[in-house]
Design a protein around this motif. Structure first.
Motif, PDB file in Angstrom:
ATOM      1  N   THR A 110       0.829  -1.210   0.000  1.00  0.00           N
ATOM      2  CA  THR A 110       0.000   0.000   0.000  1.00  0.00           C
ATOM      3  C   THR A 110       0.863   1.258   0.000  1.00  0.00           C
ATOM      4  O   THR A 110       0.598   2.206  -0.753  1.00  0.00           O
ATOM      5  N   ALA A 111       1.908   1.275   0.843  1.00  0.00           N
ATOM      6  CA  ALA A 111       2.786   2.444   0.917  1.00  0.00           C
ATOM      7  C   ALA A 111       3.487   2.694  -0.408  1.00  0.00           C
ATOM      8  O   ALA A 111       3.595   3.842  -0.866  1.00  0.00           O
ATOM      9  N   LEU A 112       3.959   1.635  -1.047  1.00  0.00           N
ATOM     10  CA  LEU A 112       4.604   1.768  -2.351  1.00  0.00           C
ATOM     11  C   LEU A 112       3.630   2.332  -3.377  1.00  0.00           C
ATOM     12  O   LEU A 112       3.954   3.270  -4.119  1.00  0.00           O
ATOM     13  N   GLY A 113       2.423   1.791  -3.416  1.00  0.00           N
ATOM     14  CA  GLY A 113       1.438   2.267  -4.382  1.00  0.00           C
ATOM     15  C   GLY A 113       1.058   3.723  -4.166  1.00  0.00           C
ATOM     16  O   GLY A 113       0.957   4.503  -5.124  1.00  0.00           O
ATOM     17  N   LYS A 114       0.865   4.110  -2.909  1.00  0.00           N
ATOM     18  CA  LYS A 114       0.475   5.497  -2.627  1.00  0.00           C
ATOM     19  C   LYS A 114       1.611   6.471  -2.944  1.00  0.00           C
ATOM     20  O   LYS A 114       1.354   7.590  -3.410  1.00  0.00           O
ATOM     21  N   ASP A 117       1.685   6.849  -6.693  1.00  0.00           N
ATOM     22  CA  ASP A 117       0.530   7.634  -7.135  1.00  0.00           C
ATOM     23  C   ASP A 117       0.738   9.117  -6.836  1.00  0.00           C
ATOM     24  O   ASP A 117       0.374   9.988  -7.653  1.00  0.00           O
ATOM     25  N   CYS A 118       1.328   9.417  -5.679  1.00  0.00           N
ATOM     26  CA  CYS A 118       1.603  10.807  -5.322  1.00  0.00           C
ATOM     27  C   CYS A 118       2.556  11.432  -6.332  1.00  0.00           C
ATOM     28  O   CYS A 118       2.332  12.549  -6.807  1.00  0.00           O
ATOM     29  N   CYS A 119       3.616  10.706  -6.688  1.00  0.00           N
ATOM     30  CA  CYS A 119       4.585  11.218  -7.662  1.00  0.00           C
ATOM     31  C   CYS A 119       3.944  11.413  -9.033  1.00  0.00           C
ATOM     32  O   CYS A 119       4.192  12.417  -9.710  1.00  0.00           O
ATOM     33  N   ALA A 120       3.118  10.454  -9.439  1.00  0.00           N
ATOM     34  CA  ALA A 120       2.450  10.564 -10.739  1.00  0.00           C
ATOM     35  C   ALA A 120       1.557  11.802 -10.791  1.00  0.00           C
ATOM     36  O   ALA A 120       1.484  12.497 -11.821  1.00  0.00           O
ATOM     37  N   LEU A 144      11.581   4.624   0.479  1.00  0.00           N
ATOM     38  CA  LEU A 144      10.448   5.104  -0.311  1.00  0.00           C
ATOM     39  C   LEU A 144      10.521   6.607  -0.550  1.00  0.00           C
ATOM     40  O   LEU A 144      10.227   7.081  -1.658  1.00  0.00           O
ATOM     41  N   ALA A 145      10.910   7.366   0.469  1.00  0.00           N
ATOM     42  CA  ALA A 145      11.007   8.816   0.317  1.00  0.00           C
ATOM     43  C   ALA A 145      12.080   9.178  -0.710  1.00  0.00           C
ATOM     44  O   ALA A 145      11.883  10.065  -1.551  1.00  0.00           O
ATOM     45  N   ALA A 146      13.225   8.488  -0.659  1.00  0.00           N
ATOM     46  CA  ALA A 146      14.303   8.755  -1.610  1.00  0.00           C
ATOM     47  C   ALA A 146      13.911   8.296  -3.012  1.00  0.00           C
ATOM     48  O   ALA A 146      14.261   8.953  -4.011  1.00  0.00           O
ATOM     49  N   ALA A 147      13.198   7.181  -3.112  1.00  0.00           N
ATOM     50  CA  ALA A 147      12.723   6.722  -4.418  1.00  0.00           C
ATOM     51  C   ALA A 147      11.806   7.767  -5.053  1.00  0.00           C
ATOM     52  O   ALA A 147      11.874   8.028  -6.256  1.00  0.00           O
ATOM     53  N   ALA A 148      10.950   8.372  -4.226  1.00  0.00           N
ATOM     54  CA  ALA A 148      10.078   9.437  -4.727  1.00  0.00           C
ATOM     55  C   ALA A 148      10.912  10.613  -5.232  1.00  0.00           C
ATOM     56  O   ALA A 148      10.640  11.172  -6.305  1.00  0.00           O
TER      57      ALA A 148
END
Length: 273
Positions: A110-114, A117-120, A144-148
């Motif tokens: 869920t965290a990965l998907g959200k 989606d936020c970045c998109a 996850l934050a760095a990936a974003a």
């Protein structure tokens, strides 16, 4: 033949349109250039046999590295992508009581998907509500934050990545003759399109540093600017450190999103080496 400015403009259009998937850069982000590019000789473009020119792969890498430095994204974090966020680190047979029995795997998925989606939404020109990634040390929040940040920077979005303890140290430096530099950083944190606050936790907040954080969060809430944060504290503990006014604004800016793992993922990585 296209001139170089036309080539670059074409490449940037392709990136902004999503033609170059960021996850395909996972290999590039792990490879550091040690000298002049052997393909283009350092010019940044290649002349093909048909007389046309194309941008060399090294140009995108150099541009990306410059963007990372401007965003204050440290080298180790530049290797973190959505592609190498390994869901295998999250057991599917361990339920998390504070998540109404959902498993570690379900929470990570869920965290990965959200986050994606936020970045998109940012890339699509929107100002989406960000995320507050919550979890124990080593649960994958910073990844996850760095990936974003990497995703957004590659897509030419303006990002600032602040490790909160380091940021607070810089704020204290304002008392040592660095007032202008700190003031510029504060203004950048207020106005940048996407702000990422990593490791927002139980630091030695003074009334002044707490006030600076409130000012940043308040401005971003009023301007509807996307903010992503990480913390290893629960919401009640975080409120004790930040204060009621700041936590109210943080939760307005960021949707809480829990991550959990049975072990510190960083230590798991070391054991595999």
């Amino acid at each position: 033949m296209q001139n170089f400015s036309e080539i670059i403009s074409g490449q940037e259009l392709a990136v902004s349109a999503g033609v170059s998937p960021v996850d395909d850069l996972a290999v590039d982000l792990d490879a550091k250039s040690t000298g002049v590019c052997p393909v283009c000789g350092g010019s940044g473009f290649i002349l093909r046999m048909d007389g046309q020119a194309e941008v060399c792969r090294c140009y995108a890498q150099r541009r990306f590295q410059q963007a990372c430095r401007a965003a204050r994204l440290q080298p180790a974090l530049q290797r973190m992508t959505f592609a190498n966020f390994d869901l295998a680190n999250y057991p599917g047979n361990i339920s998390v009581p504070e998540a109404k029995g959902r498993t570690c795997y379900q929470l990570a998925q869920t965290a990965l998907g959200k986050t994606r989606d936020c970045c998109a939404a940012v890339i699509a020109g929107q100002n989406p509500r960000g995320l507050l990634l919550v979890g124990q040390v080593g649960s994958g929040k910073t990844h996850l934050a760095a990936a974003a940040a990497n995703y957004l920077l590659y897509c030419r979005q303006r990002v600032l990545f602040l490790v909160v303890p380091d940021f607070l140290d810089e704020l204290r430096g304002a008392f040592n003759g660095a007032e202008d530099q700190v003031r510029r950083l504060q203004e950048q944190a207020k106005r940048v399109k996407v702000l990422i606050l990593d490791d927002l936790g139980s630091h030695n907040f003074s009334d002044w540093t707490r006030g600076v954080l409130f000012s940043i969060l308040n401005y971003r809430m009023n301007e509807c600017l996307t903010t992503i944060s990480t913390t290893n504290l629960d919401i009640a503990s975080l409120q004790e450190y930040l204060g009621v006014r700041s936590i109210s604004r943080l939760l307005s800016l960021c949707e809480p999103c829990l991550l959990a793992s049975d072990r510190d993922i960083r230590l798991k990585g070391l054991e595999k080496q």
